[in-house]
Design a protein around this motif. Structure first.
Motif, short mmCIF file in Angstrom:
data_model
loop_
_atom_site.label_atom_id
_atom_site.label_comp_id
_atom_site.label_asym_id
_atom_site.label_seq_id
_atom_site.Cartn_x
_atom_site.Cartn_y
_atom_site.Cartn_z
N LEU A 171 0.82 -1.21 0.00
CA LEU A 171 0.00 0.00 0.00
C LEU A 171 0.86 1.26 0.00
O LEU A 171 0.51 2.26 -0.64
CB LEU A 171 -0.93 -0.01 1.22
CG LEU A 171 -2.01 -1.10 1.21
CD1 LEU A 171 -2.80 -1.06 2.52
CD2 LEU A 171 -2.95 -0.92 0.03
N ALA A 172 1.99 1.21 0.71
CA ALA A 172 2.89 2.38 0.73
C ALA A 172 3.48 2.63 -0.65
O ALA A 172 3.55 3.78 -1.12
CB ALA A 172 4.00 2.16 1.75
N VAL A 173 3.93 1.57 -1.33
CA VAL A 173 4.47 1.72 -2.68
C VAL A 173 3.38 2.23 -3.62
O VAL A 173 3.61 3.13 -4.45
CB VAL A 173 5.04 0.38 -3.19
CG1 VAL A 173 5.42 0.48 -4.66
CG2 VAL A 173 6.24 -0.03 -2.35
N MET A 174 2.20 1.68 -3.49
CA MET A 174 1.07 2.08 -4.33
C MET A 174 0.76 3.56 -4.15
O MET A 174 0.60 4.31 -5.14
CB MET A 174 -0.15 1.22 -3.96
CG MET A 174 -1.23 1.16 -5.01
SD MET A 174 -2.58 0.04 -4.48
CE MET A 174 -1.70 -1.50 -4.28
N LEU A 175 0.69 4.00 -2.91
CA LEU A 175 0.38 5.40 -2.62
C LEU A 175 1.47 6.32 -3.15
O LEU A 175 1.18 7.40 -3.70
CB LEU A 175 0.21 5.59 -1.12
CG LEU A 175 -0.16 7.00 -0.63
CD1 LEU A 175 -1.51 7.42 -1.21
CD2 LEU A 175 -0.19 7.05 0.89
N VAL A 227 1.10 6.60 -6.92
CA VAL A 227 -0.07 7.43 -7.26
C VAL A 227 0.26 8.91 -7.15
O VAL A 227 -0.12 9.72 -8.00
CB VAL A 227 -1.27 7.06 -6.35
CG1 VAL A 227 -2.40 8.07 -6.52
CG2 VAL A 227 -1.76 5.66 -6.67
N ASN A 228 1.00 9.28 -6.10
CA ASN A 228 1.37 10.68 -5.88
C ASN A 228 2.57 11.12 -6.71
O ASN A 228 2.78 12.32 -6.89
CB ASN A 228 1.65 10.93 -4.40
CG ASN A 228 0.41 10.79 -3.54
OD1 ASN A 228 -0.68 11.18 -3.96
ND2 ASN A 228 0.55 10.22 -2.35
N ASN A 229 3.34 10.15 -7.19
CA ASN A 229 4.53 10.46 -8.00
C ASN A 229 4.59 9.53 -9.20
O ASN A 229 5.45 8.65 -9.29
CB ASN A 229 5.80 10.31 -7.16
CG ASN A 229 5.79 11.17 -5.91
OD1 ASN A 229 6.16 12.33 -5.94
ND2 ASN A 229 5.36 10.57 -4.80
N PRO A 230 3.65 9.67 -10.14
CA PRO A 230 3.56 8.73 -11.26
C PRO A 230 4.80 8.70 -12.13
O PRO A 230 5.06 7.69 -12.81
CB PRO A 230 2.34 9.22 -12.05
CG PRO A 230 2.13 10.64 -11.62
CD PRO A 230 2.60 10.72 -10.21
N MET A 249 -1.76 1.57 -12.22
CA MET A 249 -3.15 1.46 -12.67
C MET A 249 -4.00 2.60 -12.09
O MET A 249 -4.80 3.22 -12.80
CB MET A 249 -3.73 0.11 -12.26
CG MET A 249 -3.11 -1.08 -12.96
SD MET A 249 -3.51 -1.17 -14.73
CE MET A 249 -5.26 -1.52 -14.65
N ILE A 250 -3.83 2.89 -10.82
CA ILE A 250 -4.62 3.96 -10.18
C ILE A 250 -4.21 5.33 -10.70
O ILE A 250 -5.06 6.18 -10.99
CB ILE A 250 -4.46 3.88 -8.65
CG1 ILE A 250 -5.02 2.56 -8.12
CG2 ILE A 250 -5.15 5.06 -7.98
CD1 ILE A 250 -4.71 2.29 -6.66
N GLY A 279 -8.04 2.52 -11.61
CA GLY A 279 -8.09 1.89 -10.30
C GLY A 279 -9.24 0.91 -10.16
O GLY A 279 -9.12 -0.12 -9.48
N ASP A 280 -10.38 1.21 -10.80
CA ASP A 280 -11.52 0.30 -10.72
C ASP A 280 -11.19 -1.05 -11.35
O ASP A 280 -11.62 -2.10 -10.85
CB ASP A 280 -12.73 0.93 -11.39
CG ASP A 280 -12.49 1.27 -12.86
OD1 ASP A 280 -11.32 1.54 -13.23
OD2 ASP A 280 -13.46 1.26 -13.64
#
Length: 331
Positions: free
Chosen positions: A114-118, A121-124, A199-200, A205-206
């Protein structure tokens, strides 16, 4: 205890017991002799284990005693009652006993994903360090969703079942060395976080959650259980406790690990069926996610209800009729 002298004194009895154990037919006198020698060998094994536990001699006598017991009682046969007992008591009990380990593993590496994902998302733009723009577009628009429908369902099922069983087995087996299983878990958690973040970040994300949750909840839980049990086996070698030798602690936890591995094959079979038949099904994502969530919750209810019940009742993970050290004559 002088082991050399002890072996010299009783070696003839052990050889005779081995000879009788291998015979298909025994007369009355030989059967009586087999019983007497079996009882004596069991006593010898108990004494050696308690006073001078030479691993080679213990292994030799253990095999001899088990062979003699099989010759007296007959080899255990397959029965559906044994299978039912395994899934109703033995498997949930072994998983329940190890819950602090695999729950800890699941928490740490889920948070990592989740940390990597977040972060992605904030730094694509960070995703560009791991893939080209073309590869990212291919993943987002085609590859991720296409992965679940590129094969016929039955072929996809066998493919993911064997792959996940191999990964879980590697996590369990490498737990004794600690570092390999941590590396495997880190690599898997990072990949999930990276793909999910991409993806998000790109507005799909869906699709990500809709396709990964139906099977991923149960699948990842099985992997984390395998890893947690593997780490428990490794820790038994490091800290066996005040009343066990390192060898005995390792043997006991490793035997439970084998039981967990057998049960996880069935768990991964269920997650494989979900991935092959439910994940690509032409129904709304919420329906597929709900199905996966209910199966996942059902697994937890199964483990904690039946496992705790067996634990409170004092059930063991030993096979019915198996000889354990506590059951052997001590004098």
């Amino acid at each position: 205890m002088d082991l050399d002298a002890y072996v010299a004194e009783h070696g003839g009895e052990w050889r005779r017991l081995e000879q009788l154990s291998r015979r298909r037919r025994l007369n009355a006198a030989e059967a009586d002799e087999l019983v007497a020698l079996y009882q004596r060998a069991a006593t010898h094994l108990s004494l050696i284990r308690s006073r001078s536990p030479d691993p080679i001699l213990v292994a030799r006598l253990s095999r001899l005693v088990l062979a003699a017991r099989n010759a007296l009682t007959g080899s255990p046969s397959f029965s559906m009652a044994g299978v039912g007992r395994f899934f109703a008591r033995t498997f949930p009990l072994t998983v329940y006993r190890a819950w602090p380990w695999w729950c800890g593993v699941a928490t740490v590496f889920t948070m990592l994903s989740l940390a990597v994902m977040l972060y992605i998302v904030n730094n694509p733009e960070v995703a560009g360090y791991f893939a080209t723009d073309e590869q990212i577009n291919q993943l987002v628009n085609q590859d991720f969703a296409g992965y679940y429908s590129q094969y016929m369902p039955q072929n996809q099922f066998l493919r993911v079942w064997t792959h996940n069983a191999l990964l879980t087995g590697m996590c369990l087996a490498s737990g004794v060395a600690f570092i390999p299983v941590i590396y495997l878990l880190f690599a898997n958690a990072f990949d999930v976080g990276l793909i999910g973040g991409v993806m998000i970040a790109y507005g799909h994300g869906d699709v990500f959650w809709g396709l990964i949750l139906p099977h991923g909840l149960l699948e990842l839980t099985a992997v984390y259980i395998g890893a947690g049990v593997g780490l428990r086996i490794g820790w038994a070698w490091v800290a066996p406790g005040p009343f066990r030798t390192r060898g005995r602690a390792l043997a006991e936890t490793a035997s439970e690990g084998i039981l967990v591995a057998l049960g996880l094959i069935a768990v991964l079979l269920v997650s494989g069926l979900l991935e092959a038949f439910v994940t690509p099904a032409p129904v709304p994502y919420v329906v597929k996610d709900l199905a996966g969530f209910l199966v996942w919750i059902g697994f937890f209810v199964y483990v904690f209800m039946l496992g705790r019940k067996a634990h409170v009742e004092g059930a063991t993970t030993e096979a019915e009729g198996e000889i354990v050290q506590a059951a052997l004559p001590a004098t």
